[in-house]
Design a protein around this motif. Structure first.
Motif, short mmCIF file in Angstrom:
data_model
loop_
_atom_site.label_atom_id
_atom_site.label_comp_id
_atom_site.label_asym_id
_atom_site.label_seq_id
_atom_site.Cartn_x
_atom_site.Cartn_y
_atom_site.Cartn_z
N GLU B 84 -8.84 -9.75 10.84
CA GLU B 84 -8.39 -8.77 9.84
C GLU B 84 -7.33 -9.36 8.92
O GLU B 84 -6.68 -8.63 8.17
N TYR B 85 -7.16 -10.66 9.02
CA TYR B 85 -6.10 -11.34 8.27
C TYR B 85 -6.12 -10.97 6.79
O TYR B 85 -5.11 -10.55 6.21
N ASP B 86 -7.31 -11.08 6.18
CA ASP B 86 -7.41 -10.82 4.74
C ASP B 86 -7.11 -9.36 4.40
O ASP B 86 -6.47 -9.07 3.39
N ASN B 87 -7.57 -8.47 5.26
CA ASN B 87 -7.26 -7.04 5.03
C ASN B 87 -5.76 -6.80 5.05
O ASN B 87 -5.22 -6.11 4.19
N PHE B 88 -5.08 -7.39 6.04
CA PHE B 88 -3.63 -7.21 6.13
C PHE B 88 -2.94 -7.81 4.90
O PHE B 88 -2.05 -7.19 4.33
N ARG B 89 -3.38 -8.98 4.49
CA ARG B 89 -2.79 -9.64 3.31
C ARG B 89 -2.96 -8.75 2.06
O ARG B 89 -2.01 -8.60 1.28
N SER B 90 -4.10 -8.17 1.91
CA SER B 90 -4.29 -7.39 0.68
C SER B 90 -3.52 -6.07 0.77
O SER B 90 -2.98 -5.58 -0.23
N LEU B 91 -3.43 -5.52 1.98
CA LEU B 91 -2.60 -4.32 2.20
C LEU B 91 -1.15 -4.61 1.79
O LEU B 91 -0.51 -3.84 1.07
N ILE B 92 -0.66 -5.74 2.24
CA ILE B 92 0.71 -6.16 1.96
C ILE B 92 0.94 -6.37 0.48
O ILE B 92 1.96 -5.94 -0.09
N ASN B 93 -0.02 -7.01 -0.16
CA ASN B 93 0.16 -7.33 -1.58
C ASN B 93 0.12 -6.11 -2.49
O ASN B 93 0.53 -6.18 -3.64
N LYS B 94 -0.37 -5.02 -1.94
CA LYS B 94 -0.38 -3.78 -2.73
C LYS B 94 0.97 -3.07 -2.67
O LYS B 94 1.20 -2.13 -3.43
N THR B 95 1.83 -3.44 -1.77
CA THR B 95 3.12 -2.75 -1.64
C THR B 95 4.10 -3.31 -2.68
O THR B 95 3.84 -4.36 -3.27
N ASN B 96 5.21 -2.60 -2.89
CA ASN B 96 6.16 -3.11 -3.89
C ASN B 96 7.20 -4.06 -3.28
O ASN B 96 8.08 -4.53 -3.96
N ASN B 97 7.10 -4.32 -1.98
CA ASN B 97 7.97 -5.32 -1.36
C ASN B 97 7.15 -6.04 -0.29
O ASN B 97 7.15 -5.65 0.89
N SER B 98 6.44 -7.07 -0.72
CA SER B 98 5.48 -7.69 0.20
C SER B 98 6.17 -8.45 1.34
O SER B 98 5.61 -8.60 2.41
N VAL B 99 7.42 -8.89 1.12
CA VAL B 99 8.13 -9.57 2.21
C VAL B 99 8.46 -8.56 3.32
O VAL B 99 8.17 -8.78 4.49
#
Lengths: 291, 291
Positions: B84-99
């Motif tokens: 699910e790595y890619d799903n998590f990455r894209s979920l993260i990148n949609k937020t306004n604070n990816s760190v």
């Protein structure tokens, strides 16, 4: 009943709880814990669980330099039940089976227990006692056996509860089911938890109605090899034994003596499992005869 | 953190549970229990709780004649999260604070734990991760310290979870918060429970992005005196240590090293009490600085 790993867990938790309750200093707790763990490491698993609780209650008494830490609590529960004696008697006499009603109250009294993990509500238990189900119900057999016995040994369990034991013995004497000289009651040989001793039997007047002896040992159960000669003589000659509570069940369950009735509330989940009854069930079981 | 009586209770219960789960014969269980109780009786209470779990997990491995009883489970969780790595990455990148989002997932990953009394729901935990509260929140301090550090030691905890650790390290490298040569990740020196080893770091590709060393010891925590010289050198020269999970907290909590951040879910009620947070809280705490 043999010791299981669950009994080790339960014993350890209870020992910790007791040391905290009695506010023992940390260094004393650590030293006592070391000894307790050594004791547990040398356990014989063919012994019964009260061997464990006997050990740590003896230990607590030594650490507190107090032979009877539950002295006041025992007096309190004796007096509490005694103060309602007449109310209970009139409640019983209003039922259409006063022997069974007394018997159910006697069983309900077994809830008064300061052993491991006991949170009991005595008022609620007594209030519901007469309508409780006996999950193992050898009551009729017991009553028949009481009529036919030439010597009954009645092994009590806890202070407070012993008032109901007196009430039951009184009831069967009153109805001439058995004569006074055919019944001998038994208490522990010394203080352990809130188990009844001779002093409790005197306190509640049980000694005035039948002969009372003690086991000669302060295990919270009957570890036969540790009991007095007098007790063992009665134990082997009695043709009916009435045994109250879990500690007596755990220790007497595997003896050769056949005619024992176990009267108890299954307060330990392990014992409820062994008896195949729900946790906290009321049980009247003849030894060797299952559900 | 020092060993408490609660840790003895917990260790005993867990050892019994494990022996049952691995279907060990009764006589072997009894012999192992004797040894475990003797071990507990000689405990040094100034040690930390992982000394106990290290003992019994080593014992279980010996009894099973299996150096890594959780081998398959560790591979399973690594692959499950990797898938699910890619799903998590894209979920993260949609937020306004990816760190911060990556950080919260990294923390949530700490739920994957086969230690005592763990019933975890990984899907639910991950699903809720981004909106979780940090009950102790030194996150901003941590981020500042990451920017300013010349050597970061990142001590991982469990397999599966290590995928999220990789994701977090990747994220801070991606944003040039720190350079690749300034960060060293750490795994256990050998299998214990489901803790990540070098093989897990390889399995999830962490070794491809930063240097990974191991502790040289298979305690489920960092018992400094048992670790390798290499580890200790990094430990003493790093100016920032990121420590995941309870085992690392329990062992590192009382070291002299100041700049340690503990990232964990408070899965043990005792640790939740010590940290003064609710049970199962998410925590990011700089050592020596309370709530």
């Amino acid at each position: 009943m043999n010791i299981t790993f669950k009994c080790l867990e339960c014993g350890l938790s209870n020992f910790i709880k007791l040391m905290n309750e009695f506010n023992m200093p940390e260094d004393i707790q650590k030293r006592a814990m070391k000894d307790f763990l050594l004791f547990l490491s040398h356990l014989n698993y063919s012994d019964s669980p009260p061997v464990i609780s006997k050990y740590y209650h003896e230990e607590i008494k030594k650490l507190l330099n107090n032979k009877d830490p539950y002295y006041d609590k025992k007096r309190f529960y004796n007096q509490k039940i005694l103060s309602e004696y007449d109310n209970f008697r009139s409640l019983i006499n209003k039922t259409n089976n006063s022997v069974r009603a007394t018997f159910m109250l006697t069983l309900a009294g077994n809830i008064i227990d300061f052993g491991p993990n006991q949170n009991f509500n005595i008022e609620e238990t007594l209030h519901n006692a007469l309508k409780e189900t006996l999950y193992i119900d050898h009551y009729n057999k017991l009553i028949n056996d009481i009529y036919r016995s030439s010597l009954i040994l009645y092994i009590t369990d806890n202070a407070g509860e012993i008032v109901f034991d007196k009430m039951f013995i009184e009831k069967i004497l009153e109805l001439n089911m058995v004569s006074r000289d055919k019944i001998v009651a038994v208490t522990r040989g010394g203080p352990v938890i809130n188990d009844a001793t001779i002093e409790d039997a005197q306190d509640v007047g049980l000694t005035e109605i039948v002969k009372v002896i003690d086991t000669g040992d302060c295990a919270p159960g009957i570890i036969l090899e540790n009991t007095s000669e007098e007790f063992r003589e009665y134990f082997h000659t009695a043709d009916l034994i009435i045994s109250k509570g879990q500690g007596n069940y755990e220790t007497l369950h595997s003896t050769n003596n056949k005619n024992i009735y176990f009267l108890l509330i299954a307060k330990c989940p392990l014992i409820a499992d062994i008896l195949k009854v729900p946790h906290k069930s009321f049980v009247c079981m003849k030894k060797g005869e299952g559900k």
